[in-house]
Write a protein that holds these residues in place. Structure first.
Motif, short mmCIF file in Angstrom:
data_model
loop_
_atom_site.label_atom_id
_atom_site.label_comp_id
_atom_site.label_asym_id
_atom_site.label_seq_id
_atom_site.Cartn_x
_atom_site.Cartn_y
_atom_site.Cartn_z
N UNK B 268 0.84 -1.18 0.00
CA UNK B 268 0.00 0.00 0.00
C UNK B 268 0.88 1.24 0.00
N UNK B 269 0.48 2.22 -0.78
CA UNK B 269 1.23 3.49 -0.80
C UNK B 269 0.24 4.64 -0.98
N UNK B 270 0.24 5.58 -0.02
CA UNK B 270 -0.61 6.78 -0.12
C UNK B 270 0.29 7.95 -0.47
N UNK B 271 -0.07 8.68 -1.52
CA UNK B 271 0.78 9.76 -1.99
C UNK B 271 -0.01 11.07 -2.09
N UNK B 272 0.65 12.16 -1.72
CA UNK B 272 0.00 13.48 -1.76
C UNK B 272 0.92 14.46 -2.48
N UNK B 273 0.33 15.37 -3.23
CA UNK B 273 1.19 16.43 -3.76
C UNK B 273 0.41 17.73 -3.86
N UNK B 274 1.14 18.81 -3.78
CA UNK B 274 0.58 20.13 -3.98
C UNK B 274 1.43 20.82 -5.05
N UNK B 275 0.77 21.31 -6.07
CA UNK B 275 1.48 21.94 -7.18
C UNK B 275 1.01 23.38 -7.33
N UNK B 276 1.94 24.33 -7.40
CA UNK B 276 1.59 25.73 -7.63
C UNK B 276 2.24 26.15 -8.94
N UNK B 282 5.30 39.40 -19.88
CA UNK B 282 5.91 40.73 -19.74
C UNK B 282 5.94 41.35 -21.13
N UNK B 283 4.92 42.18 -21.44
CA UNK B 283 4.77 42.68 -22.81
C UNK B 283 5.98 43.40 -23.37
N UNK B 284 6.62 44.29 -22.59
CA UNK B 284 7.70 45.06 -23.22
C UNK B 284 8.92 44.20 -23.50
N UNK B 285 9.03 43.03 -22.84
CA UNK B 285 10.13 42.11 -23.14
C UNK B 285 9.74 41.09 -24.20
N UNK B 286 8.41 41.05 -24.55
CA UNK B 286 7.87 40.05 -25.48
C UNK B 286 8.16 38.65 -24.97
N UNK B 287 8.07 38.48 -23.66
CA UNK B 287 8.36 37.18 -23.10
C UNK B 287 7.42 36.82 -21.97
N UNK B 288 7.43 35.55 -21.61
CA UNK B 288 6.56 35.06 -20.54
C UNK B 288 7.37 34.16 -19.62
N UNK B 289 7.14 34.33 -18.32
CA UNK B 289 7.82 33.51 -17.32
C UNK B 289 6.89 32.41 -16.81
N UNK B 290 7.43 31.22 -16.70
CA UNK B 290 6.71 30.12 -16.06
C UNK B 290 7.47 29.75 -14.80
N UNK B 291 6.76 29.67 -13.68
CA UNK B 291 7.40 29.25 -12.43
C UNK B 291 6.50 28.23 -11.77
N UNK B 292 7.04 27.03 -11.51
CA UNK B 292 6.25 25.96 -10.90
C UNK B 292 6.95 25.43 -9.67
N UNK B 293 6.16 25.09 -8.67
CA UNK B 293 6.71 24.43 -7.49
C UNK B 293 5.80 23.28 -7.11
N UNK B 294 6.39 22.14 -6.80
CA UNK B 294 5.58 21.01 -6.36
C UNK B 294 6.16 20.43 -5.09
N UNK B 295 5.29 20.13 -4.12
CA UNK B 295 5.69 19.43 -2.91
C UNK B 295 5.02 18.07 -2.93
N UNK B 296 5.79 17.05 -2.58
CA UNK B 296 5.27 15.68 -2.61
C UNK B 296 5.56 14.99 -1.31
N UNK B 297 4.62 14.17 -0.86
CA UNK B 297 4.84 13.40 0.36
C UNK B 297 4.11 12.07 0.24
N UNK B 298 4.72 10.98 0.73
CA UNK B 298 3.98 9.72 0.75
C UNK B 298 4.22 8.98 2.06
N UNK B 299 3.45 7.91 2.27
CA UNK B 299 3.57 7.20 3.54
C UNK B 299 4.69 6.18 3.55
#
Lengths: 174, 419, 74
Positions: B268-276, B282-299
């Motif tokens: 048995x394995x219980x797993x949890x995660x939270x992803x943001x 940014x229009x004047x730079x003609x660019x876009x930033x992606x930033x992701x963070x994930x926390x994971x925990x299991x038993x």
């Protein structure tokens, strides 16, 4: 005693302000049966001004569109088809482009030209006046300038219904 | 003792299965990674959202670095190579119903870690590798149907994944609803997967000829527009695995008995995660930033953090350059060890580097270009990434890193068309 | 203490119900949000391969959440 009441006033006022703001955005500005608000603006192609008042006496299809909105792109050929079918004596399409940068709208139209003109409203004053809730939104306006139909979004399945509605308004001749 | 290890090694000569196999792409996984695909208006197709048809193909070549000979006691130095082909087709069935089909075919060859032994010379532990396989393959397909409503949608998906020793059947459902003039979106879904494993040469490995595993998952997600140029999304996910969770092709060495015990994990394995996830244009730079963070925990007591950043830079009007970096760190499963001094009372053994403490760093660069042929709007992309993992990269102090930790390169090229 | 907490809760509810109007974007202002590079996964096939590798090499869960953002059309 007096301090506690004074402290409660600030947050309460803020709460009331937020509640008012939340209600402000909710009510649509126009509904069917109401006279259409005024529409005037400069043409995208630079050939002068356009206005809704100038089209009084014709059935008008007022369409809000933008270059970044794909359903809008799909609707353009259909609207051009209506224009050709119903003729300029009885019917007109008045398009309002809301691109932040009108150059993008012109580039879009140069790739997909249509026979009806667009006016540009980059500040978004007209959508507010008409209570636009989604892109695209169009308004079917009768010969007296009264809104008879508000059409939110655009799907191919809506075309026959729209076609019939326009036909009826033209025939009723009022 | 020597006889046992010789028998295992002979069996290992014939076939190999890496920790790659058997990942179902249907069920919970599909509901999660593809839920944004078929929804009208969502910017996955073309430069802006699209209501038409999509056809995409991507080829990826994954090549693990060879293991240093100094780290290997026996078996092949060559690690895994995988060729991956993906096809994606999507389009409207009716005005409100759209379909998404994903088909993947992978072929792989190479050797993988079998177990870990202590180093007689007192240095870092050594790997016992399998011998290289010639060639194995996996094919998977997933079909999803989405029904669009005024301010939301509902979806249903099903999939199957087949390999010579592994079959997975999965399904899921999901939905989303928007509020506040579509500035806020709530989504959720549930998925299941049923897997059947028939390990190759099971008898010679001392294994059952057939094992099963079931998986269930749930997720809930909230997305909020943060002004004209930004959006943020938070997702909570839960997954439970039950059944045969061991790796039937791995062992763990017990020093006192000189025996490589079969990899044995809890059932048995219980797993949890939270992803943001955060997106900022940014229009004047003609660019876009992606930033992701994930926390994971299991038993099994693994906890992990992932940080990923990407920058989408528009160049001229039809090129994009996208550099990105990803940092990952995980702690170990509580029953994991590179090898064991004595037999374990709870009878749990695993020397799998996937359950070991380590960190990894990936840097990737990708280029995209758009062009038109007749009516077809085409997007061509090419990407290269380099992944390295080690005990030193982990956030916590790692005493003995697993010698099976892998570094790899991946190259991919893809073409996408809308019509 | 209890009074300021309930006030804070009321403010939070009011803020959420007003759609955090500081951040509220009108339907015709979604130009940037409709961009492909503003999608949660601009390249879903890449996201799938990455999820697959990470699932196979690392301990974490795959999966990347739901929808939201975007053009908001129709």
């Amino acid at each position: 005693m007096r301090n506690r009441r004074a402290r409660a006033r600030g947050p309460t006022a803020l709460l009331l302000l937020l509640l008012t703001l939340s209600l402000a955005g909710a009510a649509p500005a126009v509904q069917t049966g109401q006279p259409a608000p005024a529409v005037t603006g400069a043409r995208l192609d630079g050939q002068g001004q356009l206005s809704l008042a100038g089209l009084r006496g014709k059935v008008v299809y007022l369409d809000f569109w933008a270059s970044w909105c794909k359903p809008c792109a799909l609707s353009l050929p259909t609207l051009d088809g209506f224009r050709k079918e119903f003729g300029s004596k009885d019917f007109a399409v008045l398009a309002v482009n809301v691109d932040h940068d009108p150059a993008l709208a012109r580039a879009f139209l140069s790739r997909r030209p249509v026979g009806y003109p667009s006016l540009f409203d980059p500040q978004g004053e007209l959508p507010v006046r008409f209570g636009v809730e989604t892109m695209p939104t169009s308004f079917l306006i009768d010969r007296q300038g009264v809104i008879r139909r508000v059409h939110k979004g655009f799907r191919k399945e809506d075309v026959p219904e729209l076609h019939t509605a326009i036909q009826e308004l033209i025939r009723s001749g009022r | 003792m020597a006889g046992i290890t010789r028998r295992f090694r002979r069996a290992a000569l014939r076939r190999r299965r890496p920790a790659w196999r058997g990942v179902p792409r249907g069920g919970a996984l599909a509901a999660l990674t593809t839920s944004s695909l078929a929804l009208p208006g969502l910017a996955h197709a073309g430069e802006y959202g699209d209501l038409g048809y999509t056809a995409e193909y991507k080829y990826s070549k994954y090549t693990e670095d060879q293991v240093a000979s100094s780290r290997v006691q026996s078996g092949s130095n060559d690690r895994y190579e995988i060729d991956i082909h993906q096809v994606h087709l999507a389009g409207p069935l009716t005005e409100r119903i759209s379909l998404d089909l994903n088909v993947t075919h992978e072929s792989m060859s190479g050797a993988t870690p079998f177990y870990v032994v202590p180093n007689q010379n007192g240095g870092n532990p050594l790997l016992v590798m399998t011998n290289a396989t010639i060639d194995e393959a996996r094919t998977a397909a997933d079909l999803k149907g989405t029904l669009a409503f005024d301010r939301g949608s509902a979806s249903l998906n099903g999939g199957v994944s087949v390999e010579n020793d592994y079959l997975a059947i999965s399904g899921g459902l999901g939905g989303e609803r928007s509020f506040n003039e579509k500035n806020t979106t709530l989504s959720g879904g549930a998925g299941f997967s049923w897997d059947r494993i028939e390990p190759t040469d099971a008898e010679s490995f001392g294994r059952n000829s057939e094992e099963q595993k079931q998986q269930g998952s749930l997720f809930v997600s909230l997305a909020q527009v943060m002004g004209r140029n930004a959006a943020i999304q938070g997702t909570l996910q839960y997954q439970v695995d039950h059944g045969f969770l061991d790796d039937p092709y791995k062992r763990a060495f017990v020093v006192s008995t000189s025996t490589p015990e079969p990899d044995t994990r809890p059932d048995l394995r219980n797993q949890f995660s939270f992803l943001a996830r955060y997106r900022q244009h940014i229009p004047f730079l003609r660019g876009t930033l992606h930033a992701d963070y994930r926390f994971y925990y299991d038993d099994w007591h693994i906890d992990a953090h992932t940080f990923e950043f990407a920058w989408y830079q528009m160049i001229w009007d039809s090129f994009r350059l996208i550099p990105s970096v990803r940092y990952y760190t995980q702690s170990q499963a509580d029953f994991y060890a590179p090898y064991y001094a004595n037999p374990q009372g709870n009878d749990l053994y695993s020397s799998d580097y996937r359950l070991s403490p380590y960190g990894s760093l990936t840097w990737r660069v990708k280029g995209e270009t758009r062009f038109q042929i007749y009516n077809l709007d085409l997007l061509l992309n090419i990407a290269y990434e380099r992944y390295t993992s080690s005990g030193n990269l982990a956030i916590q102090n790692v005493g003995t890193a697993n010698p099976g930790l892998v570094d790899f390169d991946m190259f991919s090229v893809g073409i996408s068309s809308r019509f | 203490m209890a009074r300021s907490m309930s006030l804070a809760l009321l403010l939070a509810i009011a803020a959420l119900s007003s759609g955090c109007s500081v951040f509220q974007v009108r339907p015709w202002e979604r130009e940037s949000l409709a961009r492909r590079d503003m999608a949660w996964d601009p390249d879903p096939l890449q996201a799938q391969v990455e999820a697959h590798i990470h699932f196979a090499k690392e301990a974490s869960l795959a999966g990347s959440g739901g929808g939201g953002g975007g053009c908001g059309c129709n």
